[in-house]
Design a protein around this motif. Structure first.
Motif, PDB file in Angstrom:
ATOM      1  N   ILE A  61      38.650  -7.062  21.325  1.00 32.01           N
ATOM      2  CA  ILE A  61      37.727  -7.503  20.255  1.00 32.01           C
ATOM      3  C   ILE A  61      38.728  -8.425  19.273  1.00 32.01           C
ATOM      4  CG2 ILE A  61      36.698  -7.081  17.980  1.00 32.01           C
ATOM      5  CD1 ILE A  61      35.844  -4.241  19.097  1.00 32.01           C
TER       6      ILE A  61
ATOM      7  N   ALA B 142      29.072 -12.129  21.256  1.00 31.41           N
ATOM      8  CA  ALA B 142      30.658 -12.152  21.041  1.00 31.41           C
ATOM      9  C   ALA B 142      31.531 -13.039  21.408  1.00 31.41           C
ATOM     10  CB  ALA B 142      31.042 -10.502  21.265  1.00 31.41           C
TER      11      ALA B 142
ATOM     12  N   TRP C  14      29.795  -7.520  18.829  1.00 29.73           N
ATOM     13  CA  TRP C  14      30.449  -6.338  19.193  1.00 29.73           C
ATOM     14  C   TRP C  14      29.936  -5.122  18.723  1.00 29.73           C
ATOM     15  CZ3 TRP C  14      33.857  -6.589  22.964  1.00 29.73           C
ATOM     16  CH2 TRP C  14      34.500  -7.859  23.427  1.00 29.73           C
TER      17      TRP C  14
END
Length: 259
Positions: A41, A201, A146
């Motif tokens: 991430i 994302a 995410w």
């Protein structure tokens, strides 16, 4: 005590030790996965990690393209091959069924770690959002993607998806129940909310570099390949039930048809 009486007890103790070892292995594989996910991430969004998709040593363009494409291809091949039912049937001749999913998760995490470690940034800005408010909103959209990924895993069974349920059931001496078809929450709106979250994302970037664009484009292409393979397996498993679901609900865009 006779030898015949001690042998069953020894077998039981060995079985308990093996099941406990499987649980430890499954938990370790999950922790590796979860740490890798958190780093990924930050890698994509450029937040809170030492190496991101746009940082690190930049080499010649051709070399960087080859390395990055090979890294993504390795992840795609590992992910697709080990997820197929035919491979699982062969693989579980050597690996206990209880840790098959944990092993898949561990291998997927290791190939992703290799990608994060060896990724070569490719310099060149494709687009850059100058307005800080819009840039912040786009970054928030990426984090929303995410969140959709993680939420969607819990809607179906997060711990089964990543192998913990299997090793816990095995520790109790029980077998996994037969899979049954369900469409909770977001799965009533789109068939693949996890993949939709990944696409959001990857593409929601206030600064899109050439390297980030390559990553987003290739992973999106792989997502469609993965959807094709996954839906073929789901149709084989659930038959008309899944065919009707596929007809009613959109793949990645939320629309519904009448049955």
């Amino acid at each position: 005590m006779s030898r015949q009486e001690t042998m069953p007890e020894a077998h039981r103790e060995a079985s308990v030790i093996a099941r406990a070892a499987a649980l430890v292995y499954g938990v370790a594989a999950y922790l590796v996965f979860f740490g890798t996910l958190l780093y990924a991430i930050g890698f994509v969004t450029g937040a809170a990690v030492p190496k991101t998709i746009d940082t690190g040593p930049a080499g010649p363009l051709g070399e960087s393209l080859v390395i990055d494409l090979l890294l993504m291809s390795l992840f795609a091949i590992q992910h697709s091959v080990m997820a197929r039912p035919a491979f699982k049937r062969w693989w579980t001749r050597f690996v206990p069924v209880a840790v098959e999913r944990s092993t898949f998760v561990l291998f997927a995490s290791l190939t992703l770690i290799l990608l994060l470690w060896q990724w070569r940034p490719i310099i060149g800005v494709v687009w850059e959002i100058a307005d800080p408010r819009i840039a912040t909103a786009v970054t928030a959209l990426s984090f929303l993607g995410w969140f959709i990924v993680l939420l969607s895993t819990f809607l179906i069974n997060h711990f089964e998806l990543f192998g913990l349920h299997q090793v816990a059931i095995n520790l109790a001496g029980r077998r996994m129940p037969e899979p049954h078809f369900k469409t909770p929450g977001l799965y009533k709106l789109v068939r693949h909310p996890i993949y939709l979250g990944f696409i959001i994302a990857f593409w929601a970037a206030p600064v899109m570099t050439a390297g980030h664009l390559l990553f987003a484009a290739v992973t999106t292409a792989y997502i469609f390949v993965g959807i094709y393979l996954e839906e073929r397996d789901l149709t084989d498993l659930f038959g008309d039930q899944y065919r009707q679901y596929r007809h009613r609900v959109g793949m990645l865009l939320p629309f519904r048809r009448k049955a």
